[in-house]
Design a protein around this motif. Sequence first.
Motif, PDB file in Angstrom:
ATOM      1  N   PHE A 112      36.286  23.435 -21.275  1.00  0.00           N
ATOM      2  CA  PHE A 112      35.020  22.748 -21.496  1.00  0.00           C
ATOM      3  C   PHE A 112      35.251  21.698 -22.570  1.00  0.00           C
ATOM      4  O   PHE A 112      36.222  21.756 -23.318  1.00  0.00           O
ATOM      5  N   THR A 113      34.354  20.740 -22.615  1.00  0.00           N
ATOM      6  CA  THR A 113      34.456  19.734 -23.667  1.00  0.00           C
ATOM      7  C   THR A 113      33.729  20.247 -24.909  1.00  0.00           C
ATOM      8  O   THR A 113      32.948  21.211 -24.855  1.00  0.00           O
ATOM      9  N   TYR A 114      33.968  19.554 -25.987  1.00  0.00           N
ATOM     10  CA  TYR A 114      33.408  19.858 -27.297  1.00  0.00           C
ATOM     11  C   TYR A 114      31.885  20.041 -27.261  1.00  0.00           C
ATOM     12  O   TYR A 114      31.330  20.873 -27.964  1.00  0.00           O
ATOM     13  N   THR A 115      31.232  19.320 -26.410  1.00  0.00           N
ATOM     14  CA  THR A 115      29.767  19.383 -26.368  1.00  0.00           C
ATOM     15  C   THR A 115      29.241  20.528 -25.495  1.00  0.00           C
ATOM     16  O   THR A 115      28.041  20.663 -25.306  1.00  0.00           O
ATOM     17  N   ASN A 116      30.154  21.351 -24.956  1.00  0.00           N
ATOM     18  CA  ASN A 116      29.756  22.497 -24.121  1.00  0.00           C
ATOM     19  C   ASN A 116      30.283  23.820 -24.671  1.00  0.00           C
ATOM     20  O   ASN A 116      30.421  24.799 -23.950  1.00  0.00           O
ATOM     21  N   ASP A 117      30.518  23.820 -25.965  1.00  0.00           N
ATOM     22  CA  ASP A 117      31.262  24.874 -26.644  1.00  0.00           C
ATOM     23  C   ASP A 117      30.363  25.990 -27.180  1.00  0.00           C
ATOM     24  O   ASP A 117      30.834  27.054 -27.595  1.00  0.00           O
ATOM     25  N   GLY A 118      29.052  25.762 -27.224  1.00  0.00           N
ATOM     26  CA  GLY A 118      28.159  26.750 -27.818  1.00  0.00           C
ATOM     27  C   GLY A 118      28.074  26.651 -29.327  1.00  0.00           C
ATOM     28  O   GLY A 118      27.498  27.520 -29.981  1.00  0.00           O
ATOM     29  N   THR A 119      28.646  25.597 -29.879  1.00  0.00           N
ATOM     30  CA  THR A 119      28.496  25.337 -31.314  1.00  0.00           C
ATOM     31  C   THR A 119      27.910  23.930 -31.458  1.00  0.00           C
ATOM     32  O   THR A 119      27.688  23.230 -30.477  1.00  0.00           O
ATOM     33  N   HIS A 120      27.684  23.541 -32.707  1.00  0.00           N
ATOM     34  CA  HIS A 120      27.204  22.192 -33.004  1.00  0.00           C
ATOM     35  C   HIS A 120      26.035  21.798 -32.092  1.00  0.00           C
ATOM     36  O   HIS A 120      25.025  22.477 -32.051  1.00  0.00           O
ATOM     37  N   ASN A 121      26.198  20.733 -31.325  1.00  0.00           N
ATOM     38  CA  ASN A 121      25.043  20.236 -30.571  1.00  0.00           C
ATOM     39  C   ASN A 121      24.776  20.973 -29.260  1.00  0.00           C
ATOM     40  O   ASN A 121      23.855  20.628 -28.533  1.00  0.00           O
ATOM     41  N   SER A 122      25.577  21.996 -28.937  1.00  0.00           N
ATOM     42  CA  SER A 122      25.200  22.810 -27.773  1.00  0.00           C
ATOM     43  C   SER A 122      24.537  24.127 -28.169  1.00  0.00           C
ATOM     44  O   SER A 122      24.342  25.008 -27.322  1.00  0.00           O
ATOM     45  N   VAL A 123      24.185  24.247 -29.439  1.00  0.00           N
ATOM     46  CA  VAL A 123      23.344  25.379 -29.864  1.00  0.00           C
ATOM     47  C   VAL A 123      21.906  25.090 -29.421  1.00  0.00           C
ATOM     48  O   VAL A 123      21.442  23.948 -29.494  1.00  0.00           O
ATOM     49  N   VAL A 124      21.232  26.114 -28.943  1.00  0.00           N
ATOM     50  CA  VAL A 124      19.887  25.953 -28.382  1.00  0.00           C
ATOM     51  C   VAL A 124      18.838  26.392 -29.411  1.00  0.00           C
ATOM     52  O   VAL A 124      18.837  27.551 -29.848  1.00  0.00           O
ATOM     53  N   ALA A 125      17.976  25.486 -29.801  1.00  0.00           N
ATOM     54  CA  ALA A 125      16.923  25.803 -30.766  1.00  0.00           C
ATOM     55  C   ALA A 125      15.886  26.729 -30.127  1.00  0.00           C
ATOM     56  O   ALA A 125      15.752  26.774 -28.898  1.00  0.00           O
ATOM     57  N   PRO A 126      15.151  27.484 -30.944  1.00  0.00           N
ATOM     58  CA  PRO A 126      14.103  28.353 -30.399  1.00  0.00           C
ATOM     59  C   PRO A 126      13.125  27.554 -29.530  1.00  0.00           C
ATOM     60  O   PRO A 126      12.696  26.466 -29.923  1.00  0.00           O
ATOM     61  N   GLY A 127      12.842  28.061 -28.358  1.00  0.00           N
ATOM     62  CA  GLY A 127      11.899  27.400 -27.456  1.00  0.00           C
ATOM     63  C   GLY A 127      12.524  26.339 -26.564  1.00  0.00           C
ATOM     64  O   GLY A 127      11.876  25.820 -25.662  1.00  0.00           O
ATOM     65  N   GLU A 128      13.776  26.016 -26.797  1.00  0.00           N
ATOM     66  CA  GLU A 128      14.418  24.963 -26.009  1.00  0.00           C
ATOM     67  C   GLU A 128      15.257  25.509 -24.848  1.00  0.00           C
ATOM     68  O   GLU A 128      15.603  26.687 -24.810  1.00  0.00           O
ATOM     69  N   THR A 129      15.606  24.608 -23.951  1.00  0.00           N
ATOM     70  CA  THR A 129      16.574  24.903 -22.874  1.00  0.00           C
ATOM     71  C   THR A 129      17.669  23.839 -22.915  1.00  0.00           C
ATOM     72  O   THR A 129      17.368  22.651 -23.095  1.00  0.00           O
ATOM     73  N   LYS A 130      18.910  24.282 -22.800  1.00  0.00           N
ATOM     74  CA  LYS A 130      20.027  23.336 -22.714  1.00  0.00           C
ATOM     75  C   LYS A 130      20.932  23.722 -21.564  1.00  0.00           C
ATOM     76  O   LYS A 130      21.008  24.882 -21.183  1.00  0.00           O
ATOM     77  N   THR A 131      21.637  22.746 -21.039  1.00  0.00           N
ATOM     78  CA  THR A 131      22.577  23.001 -19.952  1.00  0.00           C
ATOM     79  C   THR A 131      23.992  22.771 -20.469  1.00  0.00           C
ATOM     80  O   THR A 131      24.256  21.756 -21.121  1.00  0.00           O
ATOM     81  N   ILE A 132      24.882  23.714 -20.204  1.00  0.00           N
ATOM     82  CA  ILE A 132      26.290  23.502 -20.539  1.00  0.00           C
ATOM     83  C   ILE A 132      27.135  23.735 -19.293  1.00  0.00           C
ATOM     84  O   ILE A 132      26.703  24.406 -18.345  1.00  0.00           O
ATOM     85  N   GLU A 133      28.337  23.165 -19.298  1.00  0.00           N
ATOM     86  CA  GLU A 133      29.193  23.199 -18.109  1.00  0.00           C
ATOM     87  C   GLU A 133      30.621  23.575 -18.464  1.00  0.00           C
ATOM     88  O   GLU A 133      31.149  23.130 -19.482  1.00  0.00           O
ATOM     89  N   TRP A 134      31.218  24.370 -17.618  1.00  0.00           N
ATOM     90  CA  TRP A 134      32.613  24.769 -17.796  1.00  0.00           C
ATOM     91  C   TRP A 134      33.384  24.548 -16.487  1.00  0.00           C
ATOM     92  O   TRP A 134      32.809  24.586 -15.414  1.00  0.00           O
ATOM     93  N   ASP A 135      34.710  24.436 -16.614  1.00  0.00           N
ATOM     94  CA  ASP A 135      35.589  24.533 -15.444  1.00  0.00           C
ATOM     95  C   ASP A 135      36.412  25.807 -15.578  1.00  0.00           C
ATOM     96  O   ASP A 135      37.258  25.927 -16.477  1.00  0.00           O
ATOM     97  N   ALA A 136      36.164  26.737 -14.682  1.00  0.00           N
ATOM     98  CA  ALA A 136      36.812  28.049 -14.773  1.00  0.00           C
ATOM     99  C   ALA A 136      38.170  27.990 -14.068  1.00  0.00           C
ATOM    100  O   ALA A 136      38.353  28.549 -12.996  1.00  0.00           O
ATOM    101  N   VAL A 137      39.118  27.315 -14.697  1.00  0.00           N
ATOM    102  CA  VAL A 137      40.390  27.049 -14.011  1.00  0.00           C
ATOM    103  C   VAL A 137      41.461  28.108 -14.278  1.00  0.00           C
ATOM    104  O   VAL A 137      42.583  27.987 -13.789  1.00  0.00           O
ATOM    105  N   TYR A 138      41.134  29.117 -15.064  1.00  0.00           N
ATOM    106  CA  TYR A 138      42.083  30.225 -15.297  1.00  0.00           C
ATOM    107  C   TYR A 138      41.422  31.534 -14.890  1.00  0.00           C
ATOM    108  O   TYR A 138      40.241  31.751 -15.179  1.00  0.00           O
ATOM    109  N   ALA A 139      42.184  32.394 -14.227  1.00  0.00           N
ATOM    110  CA  ALA A 139      41.636  33.674 -13.776  1.00  0.00           C
ATOM    111  C   ALA A 139      41.709  34.710 -14.889  1.00  0.00           C
ATOM    112  O   ALA A 139      42.570  34.656 -15.752  1.00  0.00           O
ATOM    113  N   GLY A 140      40.777  35.670 -14.829  1.00  0.00           N
ATOM    114  CA  GLY A 140      40.795  36.754 -15.809  1.00  0.00           C
ATOM    115  C   GLY A 140      39.394  37.197 -16.156  1.00  0.00           C
ATOM    116  O   GLY A 140      38.427  36.862 -15.467  1.00  0.00           O
ATOM    117  N   THR A 141      39.297  37.957 -17.224  1.00  0.00           N
ATOM    118  CA  THR A 141      38.019  38.472 -17.713  1.00  0.00           C
ATOM    119  C   THR A 141      37.905  38.067 -19.171  1.00  0.00           C
ATOM    120  O   THR A 141      38.846  38.261 -19.933  1.00  0.00           O
TER     121      THR A 141
END
Lengths: 303, 303, 303
Positions: free
Chosen positions: B104-133
């Motif tokens: 994922f890119t820096y803006t989809n990391d769950g930190t900084h500007n991808s943290v979701v404020a109370p009452g808000e909705t945000k969309t983040i995106e990943w590419d799941a290119v490695y297998a595992g858990t």
Amino acid sequence: MKNHRFVLFGAFLVMAGCSSEEGQKTAARDPLAPYPPTGVTREFELTIDETQWEVGPGAIYNAIAYNGVIPGPPIEVDAGDHVVLRVTNNAAKPHSVHTHVVKFTYTNDGTHNSVVAPGETKTIEWDAVYAGTFPYHDHGDEAEGTKRGIFGALIVHPPGEAKANEHVVVLADFDQGEYDSLPGVADPETGEFPDAGVYHGGHQYMHTINGKGYEDAIPAFKGKVGELQRFRVVSIGNEFHTWHIHGHRWLDGSGQLTDNVQLGPGMYTTFEFMEDNPGTWLVHCHVGEHMEGGMIADYVVTP
Amino acid sequence: MKNHRFVLFGAFLVMAGCSSEEGQKTAARDPLAPYPPTGVTREFELTIDETQWEVGPGAIYNAIAYNGVIPGPPIEVDAGDHVVLRVTNNAAKPHSVHTHVVKFTYTNDGTHNSVVAPGETKTIEWDAVYAGTFPYHDHGDEAEGTKRGIFGALIVHPPGEAKANEHVVVLADFDQGEYDSLPGVADPETGEFPDAGVYHGGHQYMHTINGKGYEDAIPAFKGKVGELQRFRVVSIGNEFHTWHIHGHRWLDGSGQLTDNVQLGPGMYTTFEFMEDNPGTWLVHCHVGEHMEGGMIADYVVTP
Amino acid sequence: MKNHRFVLFGAFLVMAGCSSEEGQKTAARDPLAPYPPTGVTREFELTIDETQWEVGPGAIYNAIAYNGVIPGPPIEVDAGDHVVLRVTNNAAKPHSVHTHVVKFTYTNDGTHNSVVAPGETKTIEWDAVYAGTFPYHDHGDEAEGTKRGIFGALIVHPPGEAKANEHVVVLADFDQGEYDSLPGVADPETGEFPDAGVYHGGHQYMHTINGKGYEDAIPAFKGKVGELQRFRVVSIGNEFHTWHIHGHRWLDGSGQLTDNVQLGPGMYTTFEFMEDNPGTWLVHCHVGEHMEGGMIADYVVTP
């Protein structure tokens, strides 16, 4: 911090014929085979000093440290080098230098007769015949010295090692009883100010990266897209850590894909990855309380 | 528990030519090589809610959780899928979704500007290119959110994966200060009833498997002789665990035979074995206090 | 200490044709392939007794132990042997024998109906079809019995194993509440004598190697230059340890060069190195508090 009396007397003799054919996968080498002597002797001077170490703004630790800094200066040599350390103990109790994986005789071990009494200087010698990153640390009185800050990283480069942007990471937990002052962060529930490094269940300024706690005090790690990044991580103290780098992944020593490696006290790992992901990333211990206690920094990647 | 608002919008586009020739040993693959894009986008909706979570009969935890459940719903995709998460924060503080190993890119990391404020909705995106858990979890305010229950497991299936009976195991320690009520187990020495999750040196209802403590509350894992069993284990929180399955053994990630694997916070492993041993077996963390604190369940194997 | 009622009824039947071609690298074998039956049945008698165990001079522990010793007697067999244990419980609560990696059915697991009531004797059976070193321990009531000392090491030799000087190391943390007496070491700050195994921040006599604490009480490990040394290390209890041997190095199970291996509760490792470094070396857990608490011994290498 002060007192950076780190002296490299330098390389005296370089053997001819240092081949570059080892720039291949190190996995192919027998890891138990020592590297042949380079013929080079590297000399280092280390002092052991009591000092007031600033772990973060206003957080002053009653430390003991190699050359007055935590961690001590990196001892950086090439595999096959002979290493000579001249160790002077300016502190009040006996201390020493012990290390890992390199070859040394019983009398150069940092225990028994290679412990340095207060006011004395002793010389110890190692043969750095295995490549990697290892902790070096006090062994004068079991664990007391390392709790106070007497530790650092030893870096042994293999021949033909790929050029990389190198990051040295020394993880350590600090003794909460040894803080002389702490920043004025009031306990959110009681309104009281902490006096021993701990408040509200967290472990404030206890858990350090390269002797510092939190992003404000720990110099950011820096990388560039297209550069090979090499992390050299060692751990010392009482705690087990998991070292996580956001947005990146690599192979651990056993060849598994990971972004989070585990290190107990005295453990060490060296890993690398090709940088391809710009941004300001967090790097931290993934143990909740350790992250809350200071073991968190930035890794800034520019395009 | 309540509130299972987990929505899979589904697969939009499936690329042709998904080969099945990878049903071989994954060991042969370069683990750093990403899986090629499938062309599929998987969408998930996650909410973050404050909830009263029943860890075991009478043990009520003041939790915060993805979709109201601990762990959050499994996010299950195929290697090469593009993943879109729509995250709505219904809690009182900022929270987010961070994960491991996927790209994922820096803006989809769950930190900084991808943290979701109370009452808000945000969309983040990943590419799941490695297998595992891998774990996915809050990164809004360091460790506070994960301590309260904001975590789950991400499952990325490689192409050609062998059919197996799958078991997802999320290990976590709970914050003893956040229990609202506990069952009426009196301290055998004082006769007093516990009010904070701990009594008599044990750590009652502190150590959980899939959000629950003890065999009574944790649904039994189930298998059949002749079936391939695949365990997907992730760990989150403050503690290090060793995951032990009675009467069985398998190869760990580095190829060693074991029946007890170690996972620190943020670590993950996937392993499998062919079932050949019927009975009701214990599965548990082998740390004494964690087993005593709830991290123990049954694995029921029928002939 | 007292009470060494360890009986080996011996080998009844030895199969012909025990090949010696396996004296090669074990790495080449599929680690999941069981060794074929030797046709040998090995019988052992184990009692479970309450005892006063001397952890070190003056440090008396209210223990429960197999055959009255901590650790219990090594159970040593060859891969492919059938093992029969006759277990008599002389203690006040139910206890049992559970072990790792060997094959057994549900009714020989040391839980459920193979737990031995006070005053009873039960027989359990295993097939030791995998080589290595594993813990065996009580599973009568979760972790209480192992905290009191009911554990030992199981050693399974592979066919064709190289001759070596063998060292068995059982790491365990003891329950500080169960000390009956401790040596007269006054707290340096308060002048008071400790009564619960802990003083001044350290964990005195808590952390043990083979049931003993500190160099004075732990029999020194001994080796000779030119001899192959094989260490068999198992860990039991609540703590994670890193086992460090000064001045030596070896390959861990995943093939990495190390001098410091990590073991959580229930974990085990077997490693070896050719001795080439004479002297009196320290061997210890590298966790500071554990070394301070007794987990430190000598390894004496003669030329």
